[in-house]
Design a protein around this motif. Sequence first.
Motif, PDB file in Angstrom:
ATOM      1  N   VAL A  79      28.860  -8.901 -24.685  1.00  0.00           N
ATOM      2  CA  VAL A  79      30.065  -8.111 -24.409  1.00  0.00           C
ATOM      3  C   VAL A  79      29.990  -6.764 -25.121  1.00  0.00           C
ATOM      4  CG1 VAL A  79      32.562  -7.996 -24.738  1.00  0.00           C
ATOM      5  CG2 VAL A  79      31.510 -10.136 -23.978  1.00  0.00           C
ATOM      6  N   ILE A  80      29.564  -6.774 -26.380  1.00  0.00           N
ATOM      7  CA  ILE A  80      29.444  -5.520 -27.138  1.00  0.00           C
ATOM      8  C   ILE A  80      28.435  -4.589 -26.473  1.00  0.00           C
ATOM      9  CG2 ILE A  80      28.682  -4.531 -29.345  1.00  0.00           C
ATOM     10  CD1 ILE A  80      29.836  -7.023 -30.711  1.00  0.00           C
ATOM     11  N   CYS A  81      27.317  -5.141 -26.030  1.00  0.00           N
ATOM     12  CA  CYS A  81      26.300  -4.326 -25.348  1.00  0.00           C
ATOM     13  C   CYS A  81      26.870  -3.704 -24.078  1.00  0.00           C
ATOM     14  CB  CYS A  81      25.073  -5.174 -25.010  1.00  0.00           C
ATOM     15  SG  CYS A  81      24.109  -5.699 -26.445  1.00  0.00           S
ATOM     16  N   LEU A  82      27.608  -4.485 -23.297  1.00  0.00           N
ATOM     17  CA  LEU A  82      28.205  -3.963 -22.060  1.00  0.00           C
ATOM     18  C   LEU A  82      29.231  -2.882 -22.364  1.00  0.00           C
ATOM     19  CD1 LEU A  82      28.660  -7.282 -20.031  1.00  0.00           C
ATOM     20  CD2 LEU A  82      27.035  -5.447 -19.543  1.00  0.00           C
ATOM     21  N   MET A  83      30.027  -3.091 -23.406  1.00  0.00           N
ATOM     22  CA  MET A  83      31.040  -2.106 -23.764  1.00  0.00           C
ATOM     23  C   MET A  83      30.415  -0.776 -24.185  1.00  0.00           C
ATOM     24  SD  MET A  83      33.770  -4.520 -25.821  1.00  0.00           S
ATOM     25  CE  MET A  83      34.733  -3.141 -26.413  1.00  0.00           C
ATOM     26  N   ASN A  84      29.189  -0.838 -24.684  1.00  0.00           N
ATOM     27  CA  ASN A  84      28.492   0.376 -25.104  1.00  0.00           C
ATOM     28  C   ASN A  84      27.522   0.885 -24.051  1.00  0.00           C
ATOM     29  OD1 ASN A  84      29.213   0.968 -28.122  1.00  0.00           O
ATOM     30  ND2 ASN A  84      28.948  -1.245 -28.024  1.00  0.00           N
ATOM     31  N   GLY A  85      27.585   0.302 -22.845  1.00  0.00           N
ATOM     32  CA  GLY A  85      26.760   0.771 -21.746  1.00  0.00           C
ATOM     33  C   GLY A  85      25.296   0.380 -21.838  1.00  0.00           C
ATOM     34  N   LYS A  86      24.943  -0.565 -22.710  1.00  0.00           N
ATOM     35  CA  LYS A  86      23.552  -0.994 -22.881  1.00  0.00           C
ATOM     36  C   LYS A  86      23.264  -2.163 -21.936  1.00  0.00           C
ATOM     37  CE  LYS A  86      23.555   0.516 -27.722  1.00  0.00           C
ATOM     38  NZ  LYS A  86      23.417   0.107 -29.133  1.00  0.00           N
ATOM     39  N   VAL A  87      23.070  -1.837 -20.660  1.00  0.00           N
ATOM     40  CA  VAL A  87      22.941  -2.851 -19.624  1.00  0.00           C
ATOM     41  C   VAL A  87      21.660  -3.660 -19.797  1.00  0.00           C
ATOM     42  CG1 VAL A  87      22.768  -3.237 -17.138  1.00  0.00           C
ATOM     43  CG2 VAL A  87      24.306  -1.468 -18.018  1.00  0.00           C
ATOM     44  N   VAL A  88      20.552  -3.003 -20.095  1.00  0.00           N
ATOM     45  CA  VAL A  88      19.269  -3.706 -20.219  1.00  0.00           C
ATOM     46  C   VAL A  88      19.302  -4.686 -21.387  1.00  0.00           C
ATOM     47  CG1 VAL A  88      16.800  -3.428 -20.680  1.00  0.00           C
ATOM     48  CG2 VAL A  88      17.966  -1.836 -19.150  1.00  0.00           C
ATOM     49  N   GLN A  89      19.839  -4.234 -22.521  1.00  0.00           N
ATOM     50  CA  GLN A  89      19.934  -5.120 -23.681  1.00  0.00           C
ATOM     51  C   GLN A  89      20.840  -6.313 -23.385  1.00  0.00           C
ATOM     52  OE1 GLN A  89      21.316  -4.947 -28.373  1.00  0.00           O
ATOM     53  NE2 GLN A  89      20.710  -3.057 -27.347  1.00  0.00           N
ATOM     54  N   ALA A  90      21.967  -6.059 -22.730  1.00  0.00           N
ATOM     55  CA  ALA A  90      22.879  -7.147 -22.364  1.00  0.00           C
ATOM     56  C   ALA A  90      22.183  -8.127 -21.434  1.00  0.00           C
ATOM     57  CB  ALA A  90      24.129  -6.576 -21.702  1.00  0.00           C
ATOM     58  N   ALA A  91      21.396  -7.603 -20.493  1.00  0.00           N
ATOM     59  CA  ALA A  91      20.701  -8.461 -19.529  1.00  0.00           C
ATOM     60  C   ALA A  91      19.663  -9.338 -20.219  1.00  0.00           C
ATOM     61  CB  ALA A  91      20.052  -7.602 -18.452  1.00  0.00           C
ATOM     62  N   CYS A  92      18.956  -8.776 -21.180  1.00  0.00           N
ATOM     63  CA  CYS A  92      17.951  -9.560 -21.916  1.00  0.00           C
ATOM     64  C   CYS A  92      18.603 -10.742 -22.645  1.00  0.00           C
ATOM     65  CB  CYS A  92      17.215  -8.671 -22.914  1.00  0.00           C
ATOM     66  SG  CYS A  92      16.089  -7.476 -22.172  1.00  0.00           S
ATOM     67  N   TRP A  93      19.696 -10.443 -23.341  1.00  0.00           N
ATOM     68  CA  TRP A  93      20.383 -11.507 -24.076  1.00  0.00           C
ATOM     69  C   TRP A  93      21.019 -12.522 -23.125  1.00  0.00           C
ATOM     70  CZ3 TRP A  93      19.617 -12.604 -28.943  1.00  0.00           C
ATOM     71  CH2 TRP A  93      19.192 -11.598 -29.816  1.00  0.00           C
ATOM     72  N   TYR A  94      21.497 -12.039 -21.980  1.00  0.00           N
ATOM     73  CA  TYR A  94      22.127 -12.970 -21.027  1.00  0.00           C
ATOM     74  C   TYR A  94      21.089 -13.932 -20.457  1.00  0.00           C
ATOM     75  CZ  TYR A  94      24.914 -14.776 -17.185  1.00  0.00           C
ATOM     76  OH  TYR A  94      25.584 -15.613 -16.329  1.00  0.00           O
ATOM     77  N   GLY A  95      19.920 -13.413 -20.063  1.00  0.00           N
ATOM     78  CA  GLY A  95      18.869 -14.299 -19.569  1.00  0.00           C
ATOM     79  C   GLY A  95      18.464 -15.322 -20.612  1.00  0.00           C
ATOM     80  N   LEU A  96      18.429 -14.891 -21.887  1.00  0.00           N
ATOM     81  CA  LEU A  96      18.052 -15.793 -22.971  1.00  0.00           C
ATOM     82  C   LEU A  96      19.096 -16.873 -23.204  1.00  0.00           C
ATOM     83  CD1 LEU A  96      15.976 -16.325 -25.258  1.00  0.00           C
ATOM     84  CD2 LEU A  96      17.393 -14.867 -26.724  1.00  0.00           C
ATOM     85  N   VAL A  97      20.387 -16.492 -23.206  1.00  0.00           N
ATOM     86  CA  VAL A  97      21.432 -17.470 -23.514  1.00  0.00           C
ATOM     87  C   VAL A  97      21.599 -18.490 -22.385  1.00  0.00           C
ATOM     88  CG1 VAL A  97      23.478 -16.284 -22.575  1.00  0.00           C
ATOM     89  CG2 VAL A  97      23.691 -17.699 -24.632  1.00  0.00           C
ATOM     90  N   VAL A  98      21.374 -18.072 -21.133  1.00  0.00           N
ATOM     91  CA  VAL A  98      21.451 -19.029 -20.030  1.00  0.00           C
ATOM     92  C   VAL A  98      20.304 -20.027 -20.121  1.00  0.00           C
ATOM     93  CG1 VAL A  98      21.334 -19.299 -17.515  1.00  0.00           C
ATOM     94  CG2 VAL A  98      22.719 -17.472 -18.510  1.00  0.00           C
ATOM     95  N   HIS A  99      19.142 -19.539 -20.560  1.00  0.00           N
ATOM     96  CA  HIS A  99      18.028 -20.472 -20.783  1.00  0.00           C
ATOM     97  C   HIS A  99      18.350 -21.423 -21.935  1.00  0.00           C
ATOM     98  CE1 HIS A  99      13.998 -22.005 -21.679  1.00  0.00           C
ATOM     99  NE2 HIS A  99      14.251 -21.677 -22.940  1.00  0.00           N
ATOM    100  N   PHE A 100      18.937 -20.871 -22.998  1.00  0.00           N
ATOM    101  CA  PHE A 100      19.211 -21.659 -24.203  1.00  0.00           C
ATOM    102  C   PHE A 100      20.284 -22.720 -23.955  1.00  0.00           C
ATOM    103  CE2 PHE A 100      21.119 -22.328 -28.409  1.00  0.00           C
ATOM    104  CZ  PHE A 100      19.988 -22.501 -29.196  1.00  0.00           C
ATOM    105  N   ARG A 101      21.332 -22.327 -23.200  1.00  0.00           N
ATOM    106  CA  ARG A 101      22.469 -23.238 -22.934  1.00  0.00           C
ATOM    107  C   ARG A 101      23.019 -22.844 -21.573  1.00  0.00           C
ATOM    108  NH1 ARG A 101      24.651 -27.659 -23.625  1.00  0.00           N
ATOM    109  NH2 ARG A 101      26.077 -28.198 -25.321  1.00  0.00           N
ATOM    110  N   ILE A 102      22.840 -23.645 -20.588  1.00  0.00           N
ATOM    111  CA  ILE A 102      22.972 -23.199 -19.202  1.00  0.00           C
ATOM    112  C   ILE A 102      24.395 -22.825 -18.789  1.00  0.00           C
ATOM    113  CG2 ILE A 102      23.345 -25.487 -18.199  1.00  0.00           C
ATOM    114  CD1 ILE A 102      21.372 -24.586 -15.948  1.00  0.00           C
TER     115      ILE A 102
END
Length: 434
Positions: free
Chosen positions: A146-169
Amino acid sequence: MNSLNINSIFLISAIFRVGLILYGEWQDAHMEVRYTDVDYLVFSDASSLMASGHSPYKRTTYRYSPLLAFLLIPNSFLSPSWGKFLFSTSDLLVGLFIRIILKQRKVPEDLCTYSVLLWLFNPFTFTIGTRGNCEPIVCAIILWIVICLMNGKVVQAACWYGLVVHFRIYPIIYALPIIFFLDPCFFQSGTKPLLCDWTSAHGKTPQINSEVTDQCDIWLAFKSIFTRSRILFGLVSGSVFLFCTGFFFYLYGWEFLHEALLYHLTRTDPRHNFSIYFYHIYLNYERELSVLEKLISFLPQFIVQLVLIFCFAKDLLFCFFVQTVAFVAFNKVITAQYFVWFFCLLPLILPWSNMKLKWQGLCCILLWMGAQSHWLMWGYLLEFKGKNVFLQLWMASLLFLAANTLIMIMLTRHHNFSPVFRRHAGSKRASKRD
């Protein structure tokens, strides 16, 4: 509140968690009832196997990503409580991220502090990490996204999102609202998104009825779905998820794929849990459930998710909250650790609620705790006394679902709809009020 600054609050909460971890070690050694969560023993065994060069899935009932076992490898040579300290640190990070998000939206200092306190000193949250449950890690990553999205860091947010879905679906439920959230009116190349700040009016005048469903914007969102930010987020998050999944599939094969991912999609638990479906699963555990039965149990959850997304996608944090409450309430398996998933989002929506603690807020708290305590009473009679109270326990599950639904409705009615972003001045769809 002025006499107790935010640094003191974090220091006290950290010391409190360390004390609970040390107390837990004493209780485990001297009392019949263990403080440590049984799942922590599973995590520790899996990490020990990984440290020895074996598959973590040789430990039966380990049904998580190998990343979790990897993070707990120091349990084998540093301290058996390493994981508890790691999870409790993540717990503190959640409190820090709550403060960062609220401060970025100009929420007053006193409201920020109360919101942080609501997380740090919630009995459900501080016991989860100190007992050895990994959910605080997931909560921290979601808030960081959420913090990454609020700061416009789409790529960073996407990296963490892909990781967290893998970690806990389960965070996969946030994919569609994030896609809606990446509106080209807000995310423009080379320009940081403009945040909608909190104002005192947000705590007084309900705005939800007038702005909850902007059908024109939803339709336009569908028409312009393939934008740079959305495609980038989808490609990056999907690539990270597939890379992690493919890498561990290469190492551990189909056993990993089944235990860490597929199992959670088809999981049925015949033991008593908070879900209204447990009794039907218990009665029919010896036979395979039909496709229709599986569809009927999945359909209400799917429909509710779609409705909530279309109604609240612009107010991303509130959308995440109601989505998570609904997902947990209608899930086929519900355990107490799942409640942390929406507890980490609750402090982020309260500054935009005009519900007063006295009396409506207090009634909601008592209703939720009362419904849960009622369920736990029947669960105790079944688990520890051996009483045949399956029917009563199922009725308690129905009551708990009704309580969750009523509280979610109450919070929705008293929520002041507030989009996270406001449009740039040059946007073609800028409204007159902007």
